[in-house]
Design an enzyme around this catalytic site. Structure first.
Site, PDB file in Angstrom:
ATOM      1  N   CYS A  56       0.739  -1.122  -0.015  1.00  0.00           N
ATOM      2  CA  CYS A  56      -0.028  -0.242  -0.045  1.00  0.00           C
ATOM      3  C   CYS A  56       1.069   1.192   0.002  1.00  0.00           C
ATOM      4  O   CYS A  56       1.433   1.613   1.000  1.00  0.00           O
ATOM      5  CB  CYS A  56      -0.835  -0.196   1.161  1.00  0.00           C
ATOM      6  SG  CYS A  56      -1.992   1.385   1.238  1.00  0.00           S
ATOM      7  N   CYS A 100      -0.511   4.355   2.420  1.00  0.00           N
ATOM      8  CA  CYS A 100      -0.515   4.136   3.821  1.00  0.00           C
ATOM      9  C   CYS A 100      -0.416   2.939   4.206  1.00  0.00           C
ATOM     10  O   CYS A 100       0.658   2.428   3.986  1.00  0.00           O
ATOM     11  CB  CYS A 100      -2.006   4.865   4.416  1.00  0.00           C
ATOM     12  SG  CYS A 100      -3.442   3.964   3.713  1.00  0.00           S
ATOM     13  N   SER A 101      -1.405   1.995   4.752  1.00  0.00           N
ATOM     14  CA  SER A 101      -1.083   0.693   5.030  1.00  0.00           C
ATOM     15  C   SER A 101      -2.308  -0.200   5.012  1.00  0.00           C
ATOM     16  O   SER A 101      -2.656  -0.939   5.858  1.00  0.00           O
ATOM     17  CB  SER A 101      -0.723   0.730   6.760  1.00  0.00           C
ATOM     18  OG  SER A 101      -1.516   1.339   7.378  1.00  0.00           O
ATOM     19  N   CYS A 102      -3.271   0.164   4.246  1.00  0.00           N
ATOM     20  CA  CYS A 102      -4.263  -0.834   3.457  1.00  0.00           C
ATOM     21  C   CYS A 102      -4.081  -2.074   3.566  1.00  0.00           C
ATOM     22  O   CYS A 102      -3.302  -2.410   2.884  1.00  0.00           O
ATOM     23  CB  CYS A 102      -4.869  -0.170   2.383  1.00  0.00           C
ATOM     24  SG  CYS A 102      -5.546   1.323   2.411  1.00  0.00           S
TER      25      CYS A 102
END
Length: 204
Positions: A108, A111-113
């Protein structure tokens, strides 16, 4: 990059973001806005009840059931929901299959999906700036740092998760597992193999 040096003298200290999170938690608790016990329960749920074992169950079922695998690749969201794996961070799932010709890897970049209902809480390295930047630019080098060396005949495709779509890699079934049951196969599926930064375990 992917592995922390736990022997370093400073490794016992939480990283700076962890200190900020702890400070925020303390302030919110003192103001009565959060319940630490409820927060601990949520974290425990994602770490121990909703975790990589859910994704491993999906992968193992796809390895033994061709019909299930076809449906999974066609409409993963509905298929995993039917198994009870749904909720926040897993509203729209896409499963991509590794083959001898193509290895898939998930990142991702913004961000950190991450597919929490299937893989639990994302590992620290998945959220790091280094992984998010380098996975797209030099995926083979990043894979090598995780111990994954691919043949030159295999291409690497990087999938960028978003707030709308989460990806799960369906790794190739290890050789020598024809006689194993679905439950036994679950134990071979690693979290990293479902992100694409690792491979399943070999049968003992």
């Amino acid at each position: 990059m992917p592995h922390d040096d736990h022997d370093h003298p400073h490794a016992l200290l939480p990283p700076d973001p962890a200190l900020r999170v702890k400070a925020l938690e303390t302030i919110l608790t003192r103001k009565g806005l959060i319940d630490p016990a409820a927060l601990d329960e949520i974290i425990d749920t994602y770490q121990n009840k909703i975790g990589p074992q859910n994704g491993a169950r999906v992968v193992a079922k796809a390895w033994v059931d061709p019909e299930f695998k076809a449906e999974l690749l066609k409409d993963a969201t509905s298929v995993v929901a039917d198994l009870g794996f749904y909720g926040r961070q897993g509203e729209h799932m896409v499963v991509v299959e590794n083959t001898p010709e193509q290895h898939n890897m998930v990142v991702c970049t913004l961000c950190s999906c991450y597919p929490w209902p299937l893989l639990g809480i994302p590992p620290g390295w998945y959220k790091s700036d280094a992984y998010r930047a380098r996975a797209v630019r030099e995926p083979r080098k990043v894979l090598a740092e995780f111990g994954v060396t691919l043949p030159t005949t295999s291409s690497v495709r990087v999938w960028d998760s978003t707030a709308e779509v989460r990806y799960l890699v369906l790794p190739m079934r290890p050789l020598g597992t024809d006689g194993l049951s679905e439950d036994e196969l679950v134990g071979l599926v690693t979290r990293d193999s479902m992100i694409g930064t690792g491979l399943p375990e070999e049968p003992s």
